[in-house]
Design a protein around this motif. Structure first.
Motif, short mmCIF file in Angstrom:
data_model
loop_
_atom_site.label_atom_id
_atom_site.label_comp_id
_atom_site.label_asym_id
_atom_site.label_seq_id
_atom_site.Cartn_x
_atom_site.Cartn_y
_atom_site.Cartn_z
N PHE A 17 52.31 45.53 -6.82
CA PHE A 17 53.18 45.93 -7.92
C PHE A 17 52.35 46.03 -9.20
CE2 PHE A 17 55.77 43.58 -4.89
CZ PHE A 17 56.90 44.38 -4.75
N ARG B 186 60.85 35.10 -7.49
CA ARG B 186 62.28 35.26 -7.18
C ARG B 186 62.59 36.61 -6.55
NH1 ARG B 186 65.71 33.81 -12.28
NH2 ARG B 186 67.29 34.86 -11.01
N LEU B 187 61.87 37.66 -6.96
CA LEU B 187 62.28 38.99 -6.50
C LEU B 187 61.22 39.73 -5.70
CD1 LEU B 187 64.66 41.09 -6.83
CD2 LEU B 187 63.13 42.21 -8.45
N LEU B 188 59.95 39.61 -6.12
CA LEU B 188 58.94 40.48 -5.52
C LEU B 188 58.42 39.95 -4.19
CD1 LEU B 188 56.94 41.45 -8.72
CD2 LEU B 188 58.94 42.54 -7.74
N ALA C 205 59.42 36.02 -11.91
CA ALA C 205 60.01 37.23 -11.33
C ALA C 205 59.39 37.52 -9.96
CB ALA C 205 59.78 38.42 -12.27
#
Lengths: 80, 80
Positions: free
Chosen positions: B42, B64-66, B61
């Motif tokens: 990313f 939690r998300l990637l 982040a």
């Protein structure tokens, strides 16, 4: 055993729906001000030493199989 | 505008079917002796300066998300 990294990213002028979706999700989760582009990372263990020829082989493999060079750029480097 | 890179890779002890498929395809295409693991990369454009707090935010982040930290490791770094 040496390791070569191939990073494959969507070209700047190409829409990146995955990245857009992640950007939107981050905003909704309370992480504004981040703009994401999503690509792929390949970690390649090379048998033996990474000579110039081996690296050229990996570069050709990246171009033919790992990246779609119509819509993606790729970068090949030996991991320090 | 600064850029932060998040690399997400399957943990070493986790099977990586995508990587296995790529490894097999490379062998069949005439690139033997390469063993591939496939993950995600990313590229995150951060509004403003990348302070320690901003970087901590990106790290949260990522967690939690990637990345799915049950099966994946991630690495966050500021691009030089």
């Amino acid at each position: 055993m040496a390791r070569v990294i191939v990073d494959v990213m969507p070209k700047p002028e190409i829409l990146d729906p995955q990245g857009k979706a992640v950007t939107g999700a981050l905003g909704r989760l309370g992480f504004p001000g981040l703009s994401v582009r999503q690509g792929k990372r390949f970690e390649i263990e090379v048998d033996g030493d990474v000579t110039e020829e081996r690296l050229a082989e990996v570069r050709e493999a990246a171009e033919r199989l790992l990246a779609n060079t119509v819509i993606e750029n790729f970068d090949v480097r030996v991991e320090e």
